[in-house]
Scaffold this motif. Structure first.
Motif, PDB file in Angstrom:
ATOM      1  N   PHE A  81      -6.314  -3.495  -1.760  1.00 15.40           N
ATOM      2  CA  PHE A  81      -7.321  -2.978  -1.026  1.00 15.40           C
ATOM      3  C   PHE A  81      -8.297  -3.889  -0.474  1.00 15.40           C
ATOM      4  O   PHE A  81      -9.006  -3.700   0.289  1.00 15.40           O
ATOM      5  N   GLU A  82      -8.413  -5.256  -1.041  1.00 16.87           N
ATOM      6  CA  GLU A  82      -9.417  -6.068  -0.455  1.00 16.87           C
ATOM      7  C   GLU A  82      -8.980  -6.888   0.887  1.00 16.87           C
ATOM      8  O   GLU A  82      -9.690  -7.662   1.385  1.00 16.87           O
ATOM      9  N   ALA A 138     -13.434  -0.806  -5.364  1.00 18.12           N
ATOM     10  CA  ALA A 138     -12.553  -0.252  -4.255  1.00 18.12           C
ATOM     11  C   ALA A 138     -13.492   1.098  -3.622  1.00 18.12           C
ATOM     12  O   ALA A 138     -13.469   1.233  -2.519  1.00 18.12           O
ATOM     13  N   GLU A 173      -7.341  -5.889   4.859  1.00 18.27           N
ATOM     14  CA  GLU A 173      -6.837  -4.842   5.779  1.00 18.27           C
ATOM     15  C   GLU A 173      -5.632  -5.460   6.002  1.00 18.27           C
ATOM     16  O   GLU A 173      -5.301  -6.539   6.142  1.00 18.27           O
ATOM     17  N   ALA A 184     -16.033  -0.176  -1.379  1.00 19.26           N
ATOM     18  CA  ALA A 184     -15.605  -0.659  -0.343  1.00 19.26           C
ATOM     19  C   ALA A 184     -15.295   0.552   0.692  1.00 19.26           C
ATOM     20  O   ALA A 184     -15.575   0.512   1.922  1.00 19.26           O
ATOM     21  N   PRO A 243      -6.972   0.491  -7.909  1.00 23.36           N
ATOM     22  CA  PRO A 243      -6.740   1.010  -6.641  1.00 23.36           C
ATOM     23  C   PRO A 243      -5.057   1.081  -6.231  1.00 23.36           C
ATOM     24  O   PRO A 243      -4.370   0.841  -7.153  1.00 23.36           O
ATOM     25  N   ASP A 272       0.820  -1.185   0.163  1.00 17.87           N
ATOM     26  CA  ASP A 272      -0.038  -0.223  -0.072  1.00 17.87           C
ATOM     27  C   ASP A 272       0.961   1.194  -0.100  1.00 17.87           C
ATOM     28  O   ASP A 272       2.298   1.240   0.271  1.00 17.87           O
ATOM     29  N   ASP A 275      -5.655  -1.345   2.543  1.00 17.20           N
ATOM     30  CA  ASP A 275      -6.674  -0.800   2.012  1.00 17.20           C
ATOM     31  C   ASP A 275      -7.000   0.777   2.478  1.00 17.20           C
ATOM     32  O   ASP A 275      -7.477   1.502   1.862  1.00 17.20           O
ATOM     33  N   THR A 276      -5.750   1.005   3.143  1.00 14.79           N
ATOM     34  CA  THR A 276      -5.759   2.360   3.809  1.00 14.79           C
ATOM     35  C   THR A 276      -5.577   3.455   2.846  1.00 14.79           C
ATOM     36  O   THR A 276      -6.437   4.535   2.881  1.00 14.79           O
ATOM     37  N   ASP A 327     -11.903  -3.335 -10.532  1.00 13.51           N
ATOM     38  CA  ASP A 327     -11.466  -3.512  -9.058  1.00 13.51           C
ATOM     39  C   ASP A 327     -11.553  -1.687  -8.537  1.00 13.51           C
ATOM     40  O   ASP A 327     -11.716  -1.605  -7.349  1.00 13.51           O
ATOM     41  N   THR A 352      -6.255   3.553  -0.740  1.00 14.60           N
ATOM     42  CA  THR A 352      -7.292   3.466  -1.441  1.00 14.60           C
ATOM     43  C   THR A 352      -8.572   4.310  -0.784  1.00 14.60           C
ATOM     44  O   THR A 352      -9.118   5.125  -1.353  1.00 14.60           O
ATOM     45  N   VAL A 353      -8.933   3.811   0.578  1.00 10.70           N
ATOM     46  CA  VAL A 353      -9.961   4.442   1.210  1.00 10.70           C
ATOM     47  C   VAL A 353      -9.610   5.905   1.513  1.00 10.70           C
ATOM     48  O   VAL A 353     -10.525   6.563   1.445  1.00 10.70           O
TER      49      VAL A 353
END
Length: 397
Positions: free
Chosen positions: A322-323, A359, A325, A362, A318, A294, A328-329, A355, A331-332
Motif C-alpha cells: 500500500f505504500e 494504511a 502506487e 493514507a 493491509p 495487490d 495501494d488501490t 501498518d 487497501t484504499v
C-alpha cells in the motif's frame, strides 16, 4: 469484559496521581513528528488537572541502556505542554531526590513529567524496590497506556498493585472498543488479516477463527494460501515452509463453518517499484516472472460485499504494497467502503497495528472508522486472545 475502574470512580482532588502514558513518540531533530499518542492522552491529563489532582506523568521512551540524553523525555514534555495547553514541569529522574522534590513543589492542577522510566533497568524487570520508589511519589495510579499494557513492567503493571488503580480515558475507550469487536460483537463479524507473513500471525489466525464468521486474508500472507491451493504465484513473496499450515487453517475453517476469503484476482508486476507496469489477472493466470502486489478489482468487489453483510469488522494488516502506487488501490478501496458502512451505522469497524494505522490514514479514513488503535504489540496480543498484564492488574477481583 470484566469491570475495570475508571476516572468516574476516582477521588483525585488534591492527590498526587501517577499517570502512565505512552509518550514513546517519533522525534525528528528534537521535534515530535507525530503527536497522536500525546493528543490521545489529553482528555485524561486535562480532566485530572481540572479536578485538582497533581498530575505526574510516567512513560518510557526508546530502548536506552541506562541514562542517555538522546532518549530524554524533555522535548516530549515540551510538546505535551503545547498540546495540553498548560505548563508541564519536568524532573530529570523518575525516582529519588530530584523526582521527590519536583513532586513536593506541585500545587493542585499542576502537571509534571518525570524522566524516562527505562533509564532504570529495574523498570523492565518490574523490580519491587523500583515499584515502591515510584509508588512513594503518588497516592493514586492511572494507566492510560494501552500500547504498553502487554508488558509487565514496574510502571505498567507493578504500580497497579501498590496504589488505588484506574483506567484513563484513552485506555477505557480502547478496552470498550475492543470489547465491542470480539467479546460482545454484533454479528456477523469479519476480520481482515494482512501483512507479509503467516508465521508472525499464527496465534492471531487461530484465535480469530474461533471468534469471527468471515476471515479475509490479504497482503503477501494470501500468496501462501493461494500456493497451498495449488495456484501459481510466480516470484511473489511466499512462505513455502508454511504451505501445510495454510492448508490446516483452511481445513479448520471449513470444519468450524467459517468463511475464508482469498483473492480471486490480483495485480501483478515484474518489478517492485512505484508505477511499475502492472496488470490485473485471475489467480490462475499469474506468470512465472510476476509478483503479486495487490488484490484485483473482482477481489475488491468480493471483500466489499462481505463487509456489506457484516455488522462488525476487525482489521489488522493491509492488502498489498500500500505504500507504493498503484499497489495501494485494494487497501484504499476497502478502507473507503468500511468508512462508508461505518458512517451509515451499518458497521462497527476497529482497526489497529502499525501498518494498518498508516494504511487507513493514507486512505484518508482514519477518523471515519469506529476506532483506530495506535497500539501495535498490545493490539495484536489482544486479538490473539492473550491477557495483557497492564489491563489484568486494573480489574476488580
Amino acid at each position: 469484559m470484566p469491570q475495570f475502574p475508571t476516572l468516574d470512580q476516582a477521588d483525585v482532588k488534591g492527590k498526587r496521581v501517577l499517570v502512565r502514558l505512552d509518550l514513546n513518540v517519533p522525534l525528528d531533530n528534537g521535534t515530535v513528528s507525530d503527536a497522536t499518542r500525546i493528543e490521545r492522552a489529553k482528555p485524561t491529563v486535562t480532566e485530572l488537572s481540572a479536578k485538582g489532582a497533581k498530575v505526574i506523568l510516567l512513560s518510557h521512551f526508546g530502548r536506552p541502556k541506562g541514562r542517555d540524553p538522546k532518549e530524554s523525555l524533555k522535548p516530549v514534555a515540551d510538546a505535551a505542554a503545547r498540546i495540553f495547553g498548560k505548563p508541564v514541569a519536568f524532573a530529570d529522574d523518575c525516582v529519588g531526590a530530584s523526582a521527590e522534590q519536583a513532586v513536593a513543589a506541585m500545587k493542585a492542577g499542576d502537571i509534571l513529567c518525570l524522566e524516562n522510566t527505562r533509564f532504570h533497568k529495574e523498570e523492565e524487570k518490574n523490580d519491587p524496590a523500583f515499584v515502591a520508589a515510584l509508588a512513594k511519589l503518588g497516592d493514586v495510579y492511572v494507566n492510560d497506556a494501552f500500547s504498553a499494557a502487554h508488558r509487565a513492567h514496574a510502571s505498567t503493571e507493578g504500580l497497579a498493585h501498590k496504589l488505588p488503580a484506574y483506567a484513563g480515558r484513552s485506555l477505557q475507550a480502547e478496552l470498550e472498543a475492543l470489547g465491542k469487536a470480539l467479546e460482545t460483537p454484533r454479528r456477523p463479524v469479519a476480520a481482515i488479516v494482512g501483512g507479509a507473513k503467516i508465521s508472525t500471525k499464527l496465534d492471531l489466525l487461530g484465535n480469530l477463527l474461533k471468534k469471527v464468521d468471515s476471515l479475509i486474508i490479504g497482503g503477501a500472507m494470501a500468496n501462501t494460501f493461494l500456493l497451498a491451493q495449488g495456484k501459481p504465484v510466480g516470484k511473489s513473496l511466499v512462505e513455502r515452509d508454511l504451505i501445510a499450515t495454510a492448508q490446516q487453517i483452511m481445513r479448520q475453517a471449513a470444519e468450524a463453518n467459517r468463511e475464508i476469503v482469498l483473492p480471486v484476482d490480483v495485480v501483478v508486476a515484474q518489478k517492485f517499484e512505484a508505477n511499475a507496469p502492472s496488470r490485473a489477472v485471475g489467480v490462475d493466470q499469474v506468470g512465472a516472472d510476476d509478483m503479486i502486489l495487490d488484490i484485483g478489482p473482482k477481489s475488491i468487489e468480493h471483500v466489499v460485499s462481505v463487509l456489506a453483510r457484516s455488522k462488525t469488522l476487525v482489521w489488522n494488516g493491509p492488502f498489498g504494497a500500500f505504500e507504493m502506487e498503484p499497489f495501494d488501490t485494494g487497501t484504499v478501496a476497502v478502507a473507503e467502503a468500511a468508512a462508508e458502512l461505518t458512517g451509515a451505522g451499518k458497521l462497527v469497524s476497529i482497526a489497529g497495528g502499525g501498518d494498518t494505522v498508516a494504511a487507513v490514514n493514507a486512505a484518508g479514513v482514519g477518523d471515519r472508522l469506529t476506532y483506530v488503535s495506535t497500539a501495535g504489540g498490545a493490539f495484536l496480543e489482544w486479538l490473539e486472545g492473550k491477557a495483557l498484564p497492564g489491563v489484568e492488574a486494573l480489574k476488580k477481583p
